[in-house]
Design a protein around this motif. Sequence first.
Motif, PDB file in Angstrom:
ATOM      1  N   MET A  18      23.207  -6.058   1.761  1.00  0.00           N
ATOM      2  CA  MET A  18      22.122  -5.357   2.671  1.00  0.00           C
ATOM      3  C   MET A  18      21.501  -4.063   1.674  1.00  0.00           C
ATOM      4  N   ASN A  19      22.359  -3.585   0.838  1.00  0.00           N
ATOM      5  CA  ASN A  19      21.832  -2.539   0.026  1.00  0.00           C
ATOM      6  C   ASN A  19      20.776  -3.052  -0.885  1.00  0.00           C
ATOM      7  N   ALA A  20      20.873  -4.163  -1.226  1.00  0.00           N
ATOM      8  CA  ALA A  20      19.946  -5.024  -2.244  1.00  0.00           C
ATOM      9  C   ALA A  20      18.538  -4.908  -1.553  1.00  0.00           C
ATOM     10  N   VAL A  21      18.502  -5.095  -0.325  1.00  0.00           N
ATOM     11  CA  VAL A  21      17.438  -5.234   0.296  1.00  0.00           C
ATOM     12  C   VAL A  21      16.973  -3.940   0.626  1.00  0.00           C
ATOM     13  N   LEU A  22      17.570  -2.781   0.985  1.00  0.00           N
ATOM     14  CA  LEU A  22      17.306  -1.290   1.038  1.00  0.00           C
ATOM     15  C   LEU A  22      16.650  -0.923  -0.362  1.00  0.00           C
ATOM     16  N   GLN A  23      17.398  -1.189  -1.673  1.00  0.00           N
ATOM     17  CA  GLN A  23      16.951  -0.978  -2.610  1.00  0.00           C
ATOM     18  C   GLN A  23      15.424  -1.667  -3.170  1.00  0.00           C
ATOM     19  N   PHE A  24      15.430  -2.867  -2.731  1.00  0.00           N
ATOM     20  CA  PHE A  24      14.124  -3.438  -3.004  1.00  0.00           C
ATOM     21  C   PHE A  24      13.079  -2.762  -2.460  1.00  0.00           C
ATOM     22  N   GLY A  25      13.102  -2.336  -1.120  1.00  0.00           N
ATOM     23  CA  GLY A  25      12.130  -1.594  -0.519  1.00  0.00           C
ATOM     24  C   GLY A  25      11.993  -0.182  -0.559  1.00  0.00           C
ATOM     25  N   ALA A  26      12.768   0.354  -1.504  1.00  0.00           N
ATOM     26  CA  ALA A  26      12.901   1.754  -1.542  1.00  0.00           C
ATOM     27  C   ALA A  26      11.549   2.656  -2.034  1.00  0.00           C
ATOM     28  N   GLY A  27      10.773   2.013  -2.903  1.00  0.00           N
ATOM     29  CA  GLY A  27       9.763   2.729  -3.201  1.00  0.00           C
ATOM     30  C   GLY A  27       8.482   2.011  -2.605  1.00  0.00           C
ATOM     31  N   TYR A  28       8.432   1.102  -1.561  1.00  0.00           N
ATOM     32  CA  TYR A  28       7.346   0.432  -1.052  1.00  0.00           C
ATOM     33  C   TYR A  28       7.475   0.721   0.564  1.00  0.00           C
ATOM     34  N   ARG A  29       8.356   1.358   0.961  1.00  0.00           N
ATOM     35  CA  ARG A  29       8.484   1.509   2.764  1.00  0.00           C
ATOM     36  C   ARG A  29       7.376   1.910   3.332  1.00  0.00           C
ATOM     37  N   THR A  30       6.613   3.103   2.816  1.00  0.00           N
ATOM     38  CA  THR A  30       5.542   3.584   3.351  1.00  0.00           C
ATOM     39  C   THR A  30       4.346   2.597   3.188  1.00  0.00           C
ATOM     40  N   TYR A  31       4.061   1.871   2.043  1.00  0.00           N
ATOM     41  CA  TYR A  31       2.983   1.104   2.082  1.00  0.00           C
ATOM     42  C   TYR A  31       3.542  -0.121   3.013  1.00  0.00           C
ATOM     43  N   ILE A  32       4.601  -0.610   3.227  1.00  0.00           N
ATOM     44  CA  ILE A  32       4.726  -1.746   4.205  1.00  0.00           C
ATOM     45  C   ILE A  32       4.529  -1.218   5.690  1.00  0.00           C
ATOM     46  N   ILE A  33       4.838  -0.156   5.963  1.00  0.00           N
ATOM     47  CA  ILE A  33       4.375   0.265   7.289  1.00  0.00           C
ATOM     48  C   ILE A  33       3.101   0.806   7.505  1.00  0.00           C
ATOM     49  N   ALA A  34       2.267   0.969   6.438  1.00  0.00           N
ATOM     50  CA  ALA A  34       0.833   1.217   6.425  1.00  0.00           C
ATOM     51  C   ALA A  34       0.219  -0.192   6.721  1.00  0.00           C
ATOM     52  N   ALA A  35       0.911  -1.213   5.978  1.00  0.00           N
ATOM     53  CA  ALA A  35       0.352  -2.606   6.298  1.00  0.00           C
ATOM     54  C   ALA A  35       0.537  -3.085   7.510  1.00  0.00           C
ATOM     55  N   VAL A  36       1.651  -2.831   7.873  1.00  0.00           N
ATOM     56  CA  VAL A  36       2.037  -3.450   9.174  1.00  0.00           C
ATOM     57  C   VAL A  36       1.115  -2.868  10.347  1.00  0.00           C
ATOM     58  N   LEU A  37       0.761  -1.618  10.331  1.00  0.00           N
ATOM     59  CA  LEU A  37      -0.110  -0.758  11.330  1.00  0.00           C
ATOM     60  C   LEU A  37      -1.373  -1.508  11.003  1.00  0.00           C
ATOM     61  N   VAL A  38      -2.065  -1.814   9.916  1.00  0.00           N
ATOM     62  CA  VAL A  38      -3.383  -2.393   9.976  1.00  0.00           C
ATOM     63  C   VAL A  38      -3.278  -3.894  10.356  1.00  0.00           C
ATOM     64  N   LEU A  39      -2.170  -4.282  10.210  1.00  0.00           N
ATOM     65  CA  LEU A  39      -1.993  -5.833  10.450  1.00  0.00           C
ATOM     66  C   LEU A  39      -1.925  -6.019  12.179  1.00  0.00           C
ATOM     67  N   VAL A  40      -1.084  -5.001  12.657  1.00  0.00           N
ATOM     68  CA  VAL A  40      -0.987  -5.237  14.221  1.00  0.00           C
ATOM     69  C   VAL A  40      -2.495  -4.783  14.672  1.00  0.00           C
ATOM     70  N   VAL A  41      -3.086  -4.065  14.176  1.00  0.00           N
ATOM     71  CA  VAL A  41      -4.588  -3.559  14.780  1.00  0.00           C
ATOM     72  C   VAL A  41      -5.614  -4.822  14.766  1.00  0.00           C
ATOM     73  N   VAL A  42      -5.445  -5.462  13.696  1.00  0.00           N
ATOM     74  CA  VAL A  42      -6.325  -6.549  13.344  1.00  0.00           C
ATOM     75  C   VAL A  42      -5.977  -7.580  14.161  1.00  0.00           C
ATOM     76  N   VAL A  43      -4.611  -8.123  14.418  1.00  0.00           N
ATOM     77  CA  VAL A  43      -4.273  -9.049  15.460  1.00  0.00           C
ATOM     78  C   VAL A  43      -4.666  -8.379  16.806  1.00  0.00           C
TER      79      VAL A  43
END
Length: 65
Positions: A1-26
């Motif tokens: 579990m820690n490996a997953v959290l550490q992988f996304g540590a620097g990219y969490r904000t970008y992932i959330i922004a991408a999901v927001l754009v994806l939801v609006v596009v869908v």
Amino acid sequence: MNAVLQFGAGYRTYIIAAVLVLVVVVEKGLGIDVPGVDVGSDWLTQILAALGLGTLRAGITGASK
């Protein structure tokens, strides 16, 4: 579990922004109803806000280096 959290540590904000754009596009582009999301007529504002969130995060990262 820690490996997953550490992988996304620097990219969490970008992932959330991408999901927001994806939801609006869908919702608006494909016409598929996403439960729990109500995209009104100002959908472009929501996309710009998500892109602004990503830009803000990139600016903060760039300023701290």
